[in-house]
Write a protein that holds these residues in place. Sequence first.
Motif, short mmCIF file in Angstrom:
data_model
loop_
_atom_site.label_atom_id
_atom_site.label_comp_id
_atom_site.label_asym_id
_atom_site.label_seq_id
_atom_site.Cartn_x
_atom_site.Cartn_y
_atom_site.Cartn_z
N THR A 196 -8.67 -2.37 1.67
CA THR A 196 -9.19 -3.29 2.69
C THR A 196 -8.59 -4.68 2.44
O THR A 196 -8.64 -5.19 1.32
CB THR A 196 -10.73 -3.36 2.63
OG1 THR A 196 -11.27 -2.06 2.80
CG2 THR A 196 -11.28 -4.29 3.69
N ILE A 197 -8.10 -5.30 3.54
CA ILE A 197 -7.60 -6.69 3.50
C ILE A 197 -8.04 -7.37 4.78
O ILE A 197 -7.79 -6.87 5.88
CB ILE A 197 -6.07 -6.77 3.38
CG1 ILE A 197 -5.58 -6.04 2.12
CG2 ILE A 197 -5.60 -8.22 3.35
CD1 ILE A 197 -4.07 -5.94 2.02
N ASP A 198 -8.71 -8.53 4.65
CA ASP A 198 -9.12 -9.34 5.80
C ASP A 198 -9.82 -8.51 6.90
O ASP A 198 -9.52 -8.65 8.09
CB ASP A 198 -7.92 -10.08 6.39
CG ASP A 198 -7.33 -11.10 5.43
OD1 ASP A 198 -8.07 -11.54 4.52
OD2 ASP A 198 -6.14 -11.42 5.57
N GLY A 199 -10.77 -7.64 6.48
CA GLY A 199 -11.54 -6.87 7.45
C GLY A 199 -10.84 -5.63 7.98
O GLY A 199 -11.44 -4.86 8.73
N GLN A 200 -9.57 -5.41 7.64
CA GLN A 200 -8.85 -4.21 8.06
C GLN A 200 -8.90 -3.19 6.92
O GLN A 200 -8.63 -3.54 5.76
CB GLN A 200 -7.39 -4.55 8.39
CG GLN A 200 -7.22 -5.50 9.56
CD GLN A 200 -7.69 -4.86 10.87
OE1 GLN A 200 -7.49 -3.67 11.11
NE2 GLN A 200 -8.34 -5.67 11.70
N THR A 201 -9.24 -1.92 7.24
CA THR A 201 -9.37 -0.87 6.21
C THR A 201 -8.60 0.36 6.61
O THR A 201 -8.63 0.79 7.78
CB THR A 201 -10.85 -0.50 6.00
OG1 THR A 201 -11.59 -1.66 5.63
CG2 THR A 201 -11.01 0.56 4.92
N LYS A 202 -7.94 0.97 5.64
CA LYS A 202 -7.31 2.28 5.79
C LYS A 202 -7.93 3.20 4.74
O LYS A 202 -8.16 2.77 3.60
CB LYS A 202 -5.79 2.21 5.58
CG LYS A 202 -5.04 1.50 6.67
CD LYS A 202 -4.96 2.37 7.90
CE LYS A 202 -4.13 1.65 8.97
NZ LYS A 202 -3.81 2.52 10.09
N THR A 203 -8.20 4.47 5.12
CA THR A 203 -8.83 5.42 4.21
C THR A 203 -8.02 6.70 4.10
O THR A 203 -7.20 7.01 4.98
CB THR A 203 -10.26 5.78 4.69
OG1 THR A 203 -10.18 6.39 5.97
CG2 THR A 203 -11.16 4.55 4.74
#
Length: 199
Positions: A169-176
């Motif tokens: 997660t960076i600055d409210g953006q997330t990848k899972t």
Amino acid sequence: MSWNNQPSPTPAPPAPNRPRWARKRIAVPAAAVLLFVGVGIGSAQGDDTKSTGADKPAPRATVTVTAKPARIKDAAEPAPTVTVTKTVTAKPKPKPKATESDEAPAGTAVFKVWGSAPAGADITYGSDSDNLDGSGLPMTKTLKVQDGALYYHISAQLQGGGDIRCSVTIDGQTKTGHARGSYNICSAQLNGDFSGGWD
């Protein structure tokens, strides 16, 4: 001496005539006594007859009765259940405080791995210029975002089985990512764009 001169005997006075009711007073008790005597003799003879009949052997019979076993209850009957309902006003849940694992502070990258890995997992995380090792589940790590970094990624490989998830997660953006079983790999990556954001 002459017998003729003897005075003649005086005749007996006639028996008085008894009235009928006096005769009944004697006859009725006498009849009752005779009746009781007759009944006593008859009952004595009856006893002799009974006793002679009792001397004869009674016939014998053999009877076999097969009874079904009594049914045994498997379990005692349950006691009645009483349910009491109370109405309680629910208190509002306090909002959980934001932590590094929930939100990434501005200019920070947050890496997470969680789930089940009985034999462990090999974890690496970082950017295009840094590659770091992680260990243990659950795992949370943070890095400061560097100017000019092209991407940030996380990778976790199972060591013989399990079920894990991972995220960056960076600055409210997330990848899972997700991996299950054997030596499968869970991976997630955020790429920088031309405007300075992350996708």
